[in-house]
Design an enzyme around this catalytic site. Structure first.
Site, mmCIF file in Angstrom:
data_model
loop_
_atom_site.group_PDB
_atom_site.id
_atom_site.type_symbol
_atom_site.label_atom_id
_atom_site.label_comp_id
_atom_site.label_asym_id
_atom_site.label_seq_id
_atom_site.Cartn_x
_atom_site.Cartn_y
_atom_site.Cartn_z
ATOM 1 N N HIS A 76 0.846 -1.195 0.000
ATOM 2 C CA HIS A 76 0.000 0.000 0.000
ATOM 3 C C HIS A 76 0.879 1.242 0.000
ATOM 4 C CE1 HIS A 76 -2.851 3.002 1.754
ATOM 5 N NE2 HIS A 76 -3.749 2.296 1.116
ATOM 6 N N VAL A 82 2.683 3.875 2.265
ATOM 7 C CA VAL A 82 2.014 4.666 3.289
ATOM 8 C C VAL A 82 1.089 3.733 4.079
ATOM 9 C CG1 VAL A 82 0.153 5.374 1.719
ATOM 10 C CG2 VAL A 82 0.659 6.765 3.728
ATOM 11 N N GLY A 85 -4.932 4.662 6.219
ATOM 12 C CA GLY A 85 -5.579 5.422 7.286
ATOM 13 C C GLY A 85 -6.559 4.592 8.081
ATOM 14 N N CYS A 86 -7.203 3.623 7.434
ATOM 15 C CA CYS A 86 -8.190 2.793 8.122
ATOM 16 C C CYS A 86 -7.553 1.998 9.263
ATOM 17 C CB CYS A 86 -8.909 1.877 7.151
ATOM 18 S SG CYS A 86 -7.834 0.713 6.297
ATOM 19 N N ASP A 90 -8.809 1.847 13.005
ATOM 20 C CA ASP A 90 -9.043 0.578 13.694
ATOM 21 C C ASP A 90 -8.308 0.537 15.036
ATOM 22 O OD1 ASP A 90 -10.504 -2.029 13.095
ATOM 23 O OD2 ASP A 90 -8.598 -2.718 13.924
#
Length: 195
Positions: A76, A82, A85-86, A90
């Site tokens: 990713h 990077v 963001g999820c 989480d």
């Protein structure tokens, strides 16, 4: 450790968080103590450096060390690594659910939503430390269902720079929800509502 010791602890090491994820941290857990953190690689926390409560409110501060070879940097994105963001979001859900269990809630944990999320930065392979700061605005147990629900706001920082803000993060614990006979096809082996 005993259940009383668990509830009195202001900090948790990585080894203790892994023991919690495996269901082995608390020796005398009460019936219905089914909350777990995810196992690596989805465990997004290396240590809890401060956890406290004040009636129905509380605070959790935790950290994760960034590693050049973290699994998500490999995929990713190719040529532009990077952290998704999820995964930071989480981590906040993981901490709010842990807070519910630490505060005395029983049952299995589930993320319930988030009011607002703003991404204002990123986590890259040569960063050092991600810090999660969660202000629990309310944590309530409901006698009629046995559920424990918490709502909070959070900030995610990398190397002391704020990069994500979350408002209205919701997570909770629910009784009679855990799918402990996995992979057997049983009633709890199928999705649907939480209650």
């Amino acid at each position: 450790m005993t259940y009383d010791e668990f509830q009195a602890r202001p900090t948790f090491t990585k080894a203790e968080l892994l023991a919690f994820a495996h269901g082995r941290l608390v020796d005398d857990a009460p019936r219905g103590f089914e909350a777990r953190l995810p196992l690596p690689p989805l465990l997004m926390v290396d240590r809890i450096v401060d956890i406290r409560r004040d009636r129905s409110r509380g605070r959790v501060v935790a950290e994760r060390d960034v590693h050049l070879d973290d699994w998500f940097f490999q995929c990713h994105f190719l040529g532009d690594p990077v952290q998704p963001g999820c995964l930071g979001v989480d981590a906040i859900w993981q901490l709010v659910g842990f807070f519910c269990a630490w505060r005395g809630g029983l049952g299995a944990g589930r993320a319930l939503g988030c009011g607002e999320i703003a991404f204002e930065g990123q986590i890259r392979p040569h960063d050092r430390t991600v810090r999660y700061q969660v202000e629990v605005r309310r944590c309530t147990s409901f006698a009629d269902t046995g559920a424990t629900l918490a709502v909070g706001d959070a900030t995610v920082l990398v190397d002391d720079v704020p990069i994500y803000t979350l408002k209205g993060v919701r997570a909770g614990l629910f009784r009679e929800l855990a799918y402990t006979d996995y992979p057997t096809d049983s009633l709890r082996g199928h999705g649907g509502g939480l209650g």
